[in-house]
Design an enzyme around this catalytic site. Sequence first.
Site, PDB file in Angstrom:
ATOM      1  N   SER A 114      -7.659 -14.133  -5.653  1.00  0.00           N
ATOM      2  CA  SER A 114      -7.484 -13.155  -6.723  1.00  0.00           C
ATOM      3  C   SER A 114      -6.105 -13.336  -7.345  1.00  0.00           C
ATOM      4  O   SER A 114      -5.217 -13.961  -6.736  1.00  0.00           O
ATOM      5  CB  SER A 114      -7.611 -11.734  -6.149  1.00  0.00           C
ATOM      6  OG  SER A 114      -7.181 -10.753  -7.068  1.00  0.00           O
ATOM      7  N   TYR A 158      -5.635  -4.353  -0.397  1.00  0.00           N
ATOM      8  CA  TYR A 158      -6.422  -5.405  -1.050  1.00  0.00           C
ATOM      9  C   TYR A 158      -5.528  -6.605  -1.353  1.00  0.00           C
ATOM     10  O   TYR A 158      -5.896  -7.763  -1.104  1.00  0.00           O
ATOM     11  CB  TYR A 158      -7.052  -4.868  -2.333  1.00  0.00           C
ATOM     12  CG  TYR A 158      -7.848  -5.886  -3.123  1.00  0.00           C
ATOM     13  CD1 TYR A 158      -9.178  -6.142  -2.817  1.00  0.00           C
ATOM     14  CD2 TYR A 158      -7.264  -6.597  -4.177  1.00  0.00           C
ATOM     15  CE1 TYR A 158      -9.922  -7.079  -3.542  1.00  0.00           C
ATOM     16  CE2 TYR A 158      -7.996  -7.527  -4.898  1.00  0.00           C
ATOM     17  CZ  TYR A 158      -9.316  -7.768  -4.581  1.00  0.00           C
ATOM     18  OH  TYR A 158     -10.042  -8.701  -5.301  1.00  0.00           O
TER      19      TYR A 158
END
Length: 267
Positions: free
Chosen positions: A158, A171
């Site tokens: 990501s 996250y």
Amino acid sequence: MDLLKSTEITKAEEAMSLKLFDLTGKRALVTGSSQGIGLALAKGLAEAGATLVLNGRNRDKLEAAATEFSNPVELLDFDVTDHAAARAAVDEFEAKKGAIDILVNNAGMQHRSPLEDFPADAFERLLQTNIASVFHVGQAVARHMIGRGRGKIINIASVQTALARPSIAPYTATKGAVGNLTKGMATDWAKHGLQCNAIAPGYFDTPLNAALVADPAFSAWLEKRTPAGRWGQVEELVGACIFLSSDASSFVNGHILYVDGGITVSL
């Protein structure tokens, strides 16, 4: 005559270049592929010639996703956070169906909350779903790839592998770990003929980001912050996945490929 020969050479070179990206005869397992990025990547790999194995915990969702493919696909429903289940499912599939040539570790989840109030159970779920699953399935598949002396592993990282935003610190931690685990996989397994790399998507219009897409203030901020000036579309990740799955990336290892409209390179 010279022009004709030149045209023939150009066509031959073009055919050779395209062959580098041809996945015909390869089998790809994509985790978390019943929707979103996983499904889009699975479709793209299928269009490049690969035979697909879809994975998820919900059999009904997998069967619904399978109807979106023009060619038959295999379904492998197991929980990627369960080490024993992942090992058993992969071993049985390899024994009965054949080799998994490409693995895309895509399964993931998100939870948003201020860090000081972040629920401990949500933190644990993020660790298991986003990072432990990459280890569990990656190891299970790599054991077979190592024996064959070849294989492609692509982990979905990501922009949060490199950046942070408020309310998603755990996250961010998991995606940073995915990036470093990818480097570790390459360091251990490149000598066995495996290429282990990661794709790091920016902000894409997916079910995981539905709340952000629906927020006009966030979308306006994102469009100003991203040099490309927009949300990404999941189909725009397919080219990177085909490249890292194909012979075109035969000497690419431990790389994190950002597909993010430029957000990680611009202030």
